[in-house]
Design an enzyme around this catalytic site. Structure first.
Site, short mmCIF file in Angstrom:
data_model
loop_
_atom_site.label_atom_id
_atom_site.label_comp_id
_atom_site.label_asym_id
_atom_site.label_seq_id
_atom_site.Cartn_x
_atom_site.Cartn_y
_atom_site.Cartn_z
N CYS A 1 1.02 -1.53 -0.39
CA CYS A 1 -0.44 0.28 -0.10
C CYS A 1 0.96 0.78 0.34
O CYS A 1 1.87 1.16 -0.49
CB CYS A 1 -1.38 0.10 1.33
N ARG B 1 -3.71 -0.61 5.19
CA ARG B 1 -4.35 -1.87 4.31
C ARG B 1 -3.15 -3.23 4.04
O ARG B 1 -3.90 -4.53 4.27
CB ARG B 1 -4.28 -1.36 2.70
N ASP C 1 -9.14 3.08 1.69
CA ASP C 1 -7.99 3.49 2.03
C ASP C 1 -8.66 4.11 3.45
O ASP C 1 -9.44 4.78 3.22
CB ASP C 1 -7.10 4.35 1.79
#
Length: 141
Positions: free
Chosen positions: A10, A16, A117
Site C-alpha cells: 500500500c 491496508r 484506504d
C-alpha cells in the site's frame, strides 16, 4: 495460482497492507507473507485502529513496523498484490523487471476494485476495509 511468497503493498504500510499481511498470515496456509509501502516511513507502527481491527479477527499487528518497498522485497516475492491499481502501475513503472508478478489484491481475488484506504477514518471504516481485504483473500484460495 501457486502462492508461496506474497508481498502486500500500500502507500504507508500502516493500515491496508499490514492488515492484509496479518489476516493472510493468520490463515496458516503455509504462505510466507510480508508487507511494504511505496511511501512508508520506516519503523512507523500500524495505526491504532488497524491494530484493533486485526485483533478482532484473531491476528496481531503489535510488532508491525512499516517498511518501504524495495527491489529486494520484490525479488523475494512470488506474487506482489497492491491495494490499488495506481500502486500496481507505479510499481510496474519503477520495477519493470517484476511486472509479471504485480497485480492488485482485488485482481488476484477475481474482482476489479481498489481496497479502500481507511486512514483518518473511524473504527467502522477500518472494519469495512478489513472485510473487503478478507473477501479478496478468501477468493484467492
Amino acid at each position: 495460482m501457486a502462492v508461496k511468497r506474497v508481498l502486500l503493498v500500500c502507500t504507508g504500510n500502516t493500515c491496508r497492507s499490514p492488515m492484509a499481511e496479518a489476516l493472510l498470515a493468520a490463515k496458516e496456509t503455509g504462505i510466507e507473507v510480508k508487507s511494504a509501502g511505496t511511501q512508508a516511513l520506516a519503523a512507523s507502527p500500524a495505526t491504532p485502529h488497524a491494530r484493533i481491527v486485526v485483533r478482532e479477527h484473531g491476528a496481531t499487528l503489535d510488532e508491525h513496523h512499516a517498511e518501504r518497498l524495495t527491489g529486494s522485497l520484490l525479488e523475494w516475492a512470488d506474487h506482489v498484490w497492491a491495494m490499488t491499481q495506481a500502486q500496481a502501475l507505479q510499481m510496474e513503472q519503477q520495477y519493470p523487471e517484476h511486472k509479471n508478478k504485480i497485480m492488485t489484491l482485488a485482481t488476484a481475488g477475481g474482482a476489479h476494485e481498489d481496497i479502500t484506504d481507511p486512514v483518518g477514518g473511524d473504527l467502522d471504516e477500518y472494519r469495512r476495509t478489513a472485510e473487503q481485504i478478507k473477501q479478496m483473500l478468501e477468493r484467492i484460495e
